[in-house]
Every structure is written in structure tokens, then in C-alpha cells.
Write a protein that holds these residues in place. Structure first.
Motif, PDB file in Angstrom:
ATOM      1  N   SER A   1      34.956  39.050  55.009  1.00 39.13           N
ATOM      2  CA  SER A   1      34.393  39.810  55.677  1.00 39.13           C
ATOM      3  C   SER A   1      35.414  40.920  56.961  1.00 39.13           C
TER       4      SER A   1
ATOM      5  N   GLN B   1      26.133  41.793  50.182  1.00 40.92           N
ATOM      6  CA  GLN B   1      26.777  40.537  50.203  1.00 40.92           C
ATOM      7  C   GLN B   1      26.070  39.681  48.785  1.00 40.92           C
TER       8      GLN B   1
ATOM      9  N   LYS C   1      35.506  33.637  44.014  1.00 43.56           N
ATOM     10  CA  LYS C   1      36.915  32.286  43.782  1.00 43.56           C
ATOM     11  C   LYS C   1      36.972  32.630  42.155  1.00 43.56           C
TER      12      LYS C   1
ATOM     13  N   GLU D   1      37.187  27.398  50.689  1.00 40.39           N
ATOM     14  CA  GLU D   1      36.892  26.223  50.772  1.00 40.39           C
ATOM     15  C   GLU D   1      37.335  25.647  49.746  1.00 40.39           C
TER      16      GLU D   1
ATOM     17  N   GLU E   1      40.426  41.827  47.668  1.00 38.61           N
ATOM     18  CA  GLU E   1      38.243  42.453  48.445  1.00 38.61           C
ATOM     19  C   GLU E   1      38.849  43.560  50.193  1.00 38.61           C
TER      20      GLU E   1
ATOM     21  N   THR F   1      28.538  36.799  44.850  1.00 36.24           N
ATOM     22  CA  THR F   1      29.670  36.283  44.688  1.00 36.24           C
ATOM     23  C   THR F   1      30.705  36.839  43.740  1.00 36.24           C
TER      24      THR F   1
ATOM     25  N   LYS G   1      29.372  39.352  54.598  1.00 36.97           N
ATOM     26  CA  LYS G   1      30.395  38.552  53.746  1.00 36.97           C
ATOM     27  C   LYS G   1      30.354  38.849  52.415  1.00 36.97           C
ATOM     28  N   THR G   2      31.806  38.406  51.643  1.00 32.68           N
ATOM     29  CA  THR G   2      31.208  37.927  49.640  1.00 32.68           C
ATOM     30  C   THR G   2      32.265  36.662  50.067  1.00 32.68           C
ATOM     31  N   GLU G   3      31.445  36.616  48.953  1.00 28.03           N
ATOM     32  CA  GLU G   3      32.352  34.999  48.213  1.00 28.03           C
ATOM     33  C   GLU G   3      33.349  35.393  47.177  1.00 28.03           C
TER      34      GLU G   3
ATOM     35  N   ASP H   1      37.397  28.696  46.985  1.00 31.49           N
ATOM     36  CA  ASP H   1      36.453  30.159  46.936  1.00 31.49           C
ATOM     37  C   ASP H   1      37.228  30.197  48.733  1.00 31.49           C
ATOM     38  N   ALA H   2      37.256  31.558  49.148  1.00 29.44           N
ATOM     39  CA  ALA H   2      36.672  32.520  50.643  1.00 29.44           C
ATOM     40  C   ALA H   2      36.040  32.757  50.572  1.00 29.44           C
ATOM     41  N   ASN H   3      35.156  33.813  51.585  1.00 28.24           N
ATOM     42  CA  ASN H   3      34.176  33.416  52.386  1.00 28.24           C
ATOM     43  C   ASN H   3      34.906  35.077  53.217  1.00 28.24           C
TER      44      ASN H   3
END
Lengths: 475, 90
Positions: A198, A245, A214, A10, A229, A247, A210-212, A194-196
Motif C-alpha cells: 500500500s 483491495q 502474486k 509472505e 504496483e 489480488t 493494500k493490494t496483494e 506474495d506481497a501486500n
């Protein structure tokens, strides 16, 4: 087990309008805190937002540049949540009817070109800034940024490696800068990512948890944070654990991602259509007018550079913005060979620019500078090594290569007898090294050459130095 | 309980009594609004705005902002430059 990573990004890009999204306050960066706010952007009762037409046009322009479908009808929505940097208690954003959908950009990694899908691009207002340093047991709030037009670009989970993610951000940044809708400054936060992410066993269809991530405010950090990550997730799975899951924040000092551990109650933004704003309808005539304002995009420039005889790798780097590609073409037009211009630009010039944190469009050197320098190297007036010094001096002073070489007496010495004197001197000073060289330690040749270059301040013709050394050292 | 969740989202602290009262009142409001569900709305576009208007824009022109002391005037806690809020733990 072999894992593959699945990444979606994102990107938040602040639009480079002069005024805010819904009011006339300035968006200029760096003003004194709380001096660029008004009743609208600090959420006083009874005020009404009015859309900035240019912001809408900038989003449409971006959509066109990344192959999106432009929605004929779109509207704004309220996203409700409480946070000190959000004065109204809701953010005006877009929900089910964004301005742009279904686009893509192409990225090239290791010579392979791949399409990354874009789910949507929507327009919203930025929040203010919370400041913790110097605020003691409290936090400070600066609302200058509140209400700045912010474009959110959401990718499909098509990205498979940290490298691809970094390329994707680079490509989008190049495009938004190119079409003039965002200055792309990641350090000042006008472009944020930002990234999602997994991981899943290779071959498995379903996505993992997934993790987010920032707070990755540079290309390098995007790559590093994702590398970290992905490793973290794989390690947990290999040890039989489960991904939570959540942030996570990238900490660039520690080089790790950390759970935010904030008491984020399950989000419930209660989106609903923003009653204070009327819908936006975009007809074809408007789209066509905006399209006319888009000049050559990076991919088109890349093709034209390849036609100029550049290998794909060089074309990729030089096509990233209009200034670098223009500088290249103009320098070649003055007579320098495309390979030498490209080497200079993506080598030493890019290094200097990177050190100064600048991009090619801020480069003070013109085609005459580069061409002048390359001609002096080509005709043997100066060595390539001195060329670097001259380039740095040109960058600093804006003077041309020829006058710098004259002023500083940097002309290359190609007179054999003159160089021979220095060679003799250096060899007689280093009897031990000479002995070791003769005993087979070939790499000492570089040591001698270096000493000679040092003694002549880099002016000795390196070819002659090497010839003389080999002759004197007897092989 | 639904009422607790709604109160939390609105950052309202409700006493047990209030929870009971509002729970009942909200229940009857929702019931009333639910009448709308009796209408057949198949094939009708959701209304985004009640006025038949679109594309109301302003040009991208800067207008003067509020002087800082005016902007901060209503803040319950502030410094010369900033709004001051309880520490935000991140």
C-alpha cells in the motif's frame, strides 16, 4: 504529494524433506504427473495423516535462524475452501498457534542495515497443480505436489521499498538454503513470494488500502512488480481515485500487475483445530538439539569476511552462502589478495554463474583454479582481459589456468618491438581515424587499442600498447 | 440469508423447500449447541484434541505411492495422466 510505500511479504518455502508432510509419498520434483500420490494426499475417506518429524524440525530450525520464539505448544488447523488442486476440500495448516513467532532478519540496502520483523512461521501442506496449457476447454490437475510440506514465513509491514523487498527475499533464501531446509529454487516454485503493498502520504500514520501481488517468481520480478504496483497506486491517488483491495497477478511479459478479477466470494475459511492430528509440544532439549545442527549463518559469515579485510559491499555479496564464503577464504589462503579474489568472484565468476542460472554452491571451480588464474594475471603472464577467457575455459573444462594458457598460447606479449609492429600496422590502416585523433578526438585511443587487441587476440600487454600509441600519435 | 451462504460455502444447491427445511433444522441444532454457552468456561484452556496425546510423528521415509491408474480410478473425468476438471479461469 510525496508518498511512501508499505510492504509486507509472505514467503512460501517447500521443505526439502524426502517424503510429504503427512504421508510417505516422494516430494521429488519433475516426476510424471500423478505418480507420487496415495490415499492420504489425495484425500480418500478414512485415512489419517501422520506428521513428518523432519518437517517440524526444519521449521524450528528456520525459526531459530531468524530469531523467532519457538512455541512450546502448537497445533494444526483446517482451512476450508474448494479448489481443484485441493483434494480434501481443506488444507491442513496452522492458525492461531504457529510453531514460530516474533523473529527478524537484517537486510542491507545502500549501506544501511535495517531489521525486518517476522510475524510468524507456520507449517502447512502444499496444494497440487492446475495445468491449463494443452487442456483445451478443460484444466488438468496433477496432485504430485499435494501434501508437500510448505513453510509460510510472514513479515511485518516493515519494508519500505521494492529494493528492500528483493533484499529481504534474497536474505531469507540464503538462510533457508544455508541451513538446508529448502533448496530456494524460485523458478521451480520451491520458494514463492506474495506481497501486500500500500502507499500513504509521507508522515501519515494510518495505512492506505493494500493490494496483494502474486506470481513474482524471481528477485528481479519482486522488485519490478512492486515498482510497478507502487507507481500504479500513486497515480490513482494523484488523480483523485481510490485503491481497490484485491489480488493482482504480476505478468512478467507485459511488465504489469493485473487484477485477478476472479469471483472470489468473500473468503470464509472456517478454520478449526484439525481433529486428526495431535498437538506438537517442543521442549528445550529438542530445541537445543536442533540448534546444534545450525552452522555459521550469513550475518556471522559477513562479519568474518569483513575481518578478512573486505569492504561491506563485497562481504555482503560473498557471505550470502557458505560455498561462496569458503571459496573466497580458501583462495585467499593460497596467497591471492583478498581484493583480487573478491573482484574476480563478484565480477566475472558471478556473471558466468548467473548466465548458467547457478549459485556458488554449484560452481565447479575450486580455490586452486581461482588462485592459479590470479597469479598468472598478477605476474603479467596473461592480461586481465585474457583472464576472462581463461576463466570461461576453466569453467567449461575444469582444467587449470596454467595448462589452458599453455595449450591455447595465450601468454601475454610484452615484447615492445613485437607490439610495435602491430601498432604501426593498425595506424597505417586507419589514416582517417589518426587524423581525427590528432584533431582532438581523444576517445579514438580506445578504438586503436581495441584494434590492436583484436589483432593480437588480446595477448598484447595493454600497458605497452597504450604507451606506444601515445608515443606514435605524438602526445 | 444465512442458509444460502452456508450452502454456497459447501457448494450445495438447495431448492427453496430444502432451504426452508434445513434452515429450520440448522436453527434447532445451533440452539441446542448454544446450551454449551451457559457453562462458565473462564480460565479453561480450549481443547485441541480429546485424547491426551502429543507428538505423534513418522520418520521422513519414502513409501511407495499408488500406481497412477489406481490413483485416477475414481475420478469421474480423466485422461491417461491427469484428473480433468472444468476450465479454471484465473
Amino acid at each position: 504529494m510525496q508518498y511512501e510505500s508499505v510492504i509486507g511479504l509472505e514467503i512460501h518455502a517447500q521443505l526439502s524433506t524426502d517424503s510429504k508432510m503427512f504421508c510417505g509419498c516422494s516430494t521429488k520434483f519433475g516426476a510424471e504427473p500423478n505418480t507420487q500420490t496415495c490415499q492420504v494426499c489425495i484425500g480418500m475417506p478414512g485415512v489419517l495423516p501422520v506428521m513428518n518429524k523432519k518437517a517440524i524440525e526444519y521449521v524450528i530450525k528456520t525459526g531459530l535462524a531468524v530469531n523467532c520464539r519457538i512455541a512450546p505448544y502448537s497445533r494444526f488447523a483446517r482451512k476450508n475452501y474448494f479448489y481443484p488442486d485441493l483434494p480434501k476440500g481443506y488444507q491442513i495448516s496452522q492458525y492461531e498457534l504457529p510453531i514460530c513467532e516474533h523473529g527478524f532478519v537484517e537486510i542491507t540496502v545502500d549501506g544501511i542495515t535495517k531489521k525486518i520483523g517476522l510475524t510468524r512461521i507456520h507449517l502447512e501442506e502444499d496444494a497440487g497443480k492446475n495445468i491449463h496449457e494443452g487442456a483445451g476447454s478443460h484444466s488438468f490437475v496433477d496432485l504430485n505436489r499435494a501434501g508437500t510440506p510448505l513453510m509460510e514465513i510472514v513479515s511485518e509491514p516493515d519494508i519500505r521499498s521494492p529494493q528492500e523487498a528483493a533484499e529481504f527475499v534474497k536474505k531469507l533464501r540464503a538462510i533457508v538454503r544455508d541451513i538446508g531446509v529448502c533448496d530456494g529454487n524460485m523458478e521451480q516454485g520451491s520458494l514463492r513470494c506474495d506481497a501486500n503493498v500500500s502507499v500513504r502520504p509521507v508522515g501519515q500514520k494510518e495505512l492506505g488500502t493494500k493490494t496483494e501481488i502474486k506470481n513474482m517468481n524471481s528477485f528481479r520480478f519482486v522488485e519490478k512488480a512492486l515498482e510497478y504496483e507502487i507507481k500504479r497506486q500513486i497515480k490513482i491517488l494523484n488523480e483523485g481515485g481510490r485503491i481497490v483491495q484485491e489480488t493482482r497477478l504480476w505478468d512478467s511479459n507485459k511488465g504489469i500487475t493485473e487484477s485477478m478479477r476472479s469471483k472470489e466470494e468473500a473468503h470464509d475459511y472456517r478454520y478449526f483445530p484439525e481433529p486428526d492430528l495431535v498437538p506438537v509440544e517442543v521442549d528445550n532439549a529438542w530445541i537445543e538439539r536442533i540448534k546444534e545442527g545450525i552452522e555459521e549463518l550469513p550475518d556471522e559469515r559477513k562479519q568474518s569476511l569483513i575481518q578478512h579485510g573486505l569492504p561491506e559491499h563485497d562481504a555482503n555479496l560473498l557471505s550470502i552462502n557458505r560455498s561462496s564464503s569458503d571459496l573466497f577464504k580458501k583462495t585467499v589462503n593460497l596467497g591471492s589478495s583478498s581484493k583480487s579474489v573478491s573482484n574476480l568472484m563478484i565480477g566475472d565468476l558471478r556473471r558466468i554463474l548467473n548466465e548458467e542460472n547457478k549459485d556458488f554452491d554449484e560452481c565447479p571451480l575450486g580455490p586452486e583454479h581461482l588462485d592459479g588464474l590470479l597469479k598468472l594475471i598478477e605476474n603479467g603472464t596473461i592480461s586481465g582481459r585474457i583472464g576472462k577467457t581463461v576463466l570461461e575455459e576453466m569453467y567449461k573444462t575444469g582444467k587449470h589456468a596454467e595448462s589452458i594458457v599453455k595449450e591455447k598460447g595465450l601468454i601475454q606479449v610484452s615484447d615492445e618491438s613485437e607490439i610495435e609492429k602491430v601498432v604501426d600496422e593498425i595506424l597505417s590502416k586507419s589514416p582517417k581515424e589518426v587524423e581525427r585523433f590528432r584533431a582532438g578526438e581523444e576517445k579514438l585511443l580506445g578504438f586503436f587499442a581495441g584494434q590492436i587487441m583484436k589483432a593480437t587476440k588480446g595477448k598484447a600487454n595493454p600497458k605497452i600498447v597504450n604507451e606506444l600509441l601515445r608515443k606514435k600519435l605524438g602526445n | 440469508m444465512e442458509i444460502e451462504r452456508v450452502a454456497l460455502l459447501a457448494r450445495l444447491e438447495l431448492s427453496m423447500e430444502e432451504q426452508e427445511i434445513f434452515s429450520r433444522q440448522l436453527g434447532s441444532i445451533i440452539e441446542y449447541i448454544d446450551k454449551l454457552n451457559e457453562l462458565n468456561t473462564a480460565g479453561i484452556e480450549p481443547t485441541a484434541h480429546v485424547l491426551p496425546m502429543k507428538n505423534i510423528f513418522r520418520e521422513d521415509k519414502i513409501r511407495p505411492s499408488l500406481p497412477r491408474d489406481k490413483a485416477l480410478q475414481n475420478a469421474p473425468v480423466k485422461t491417461d495422466d491427469f484428473y480433468r476438471v472444468p476450465k479454471i479461469i484465473e
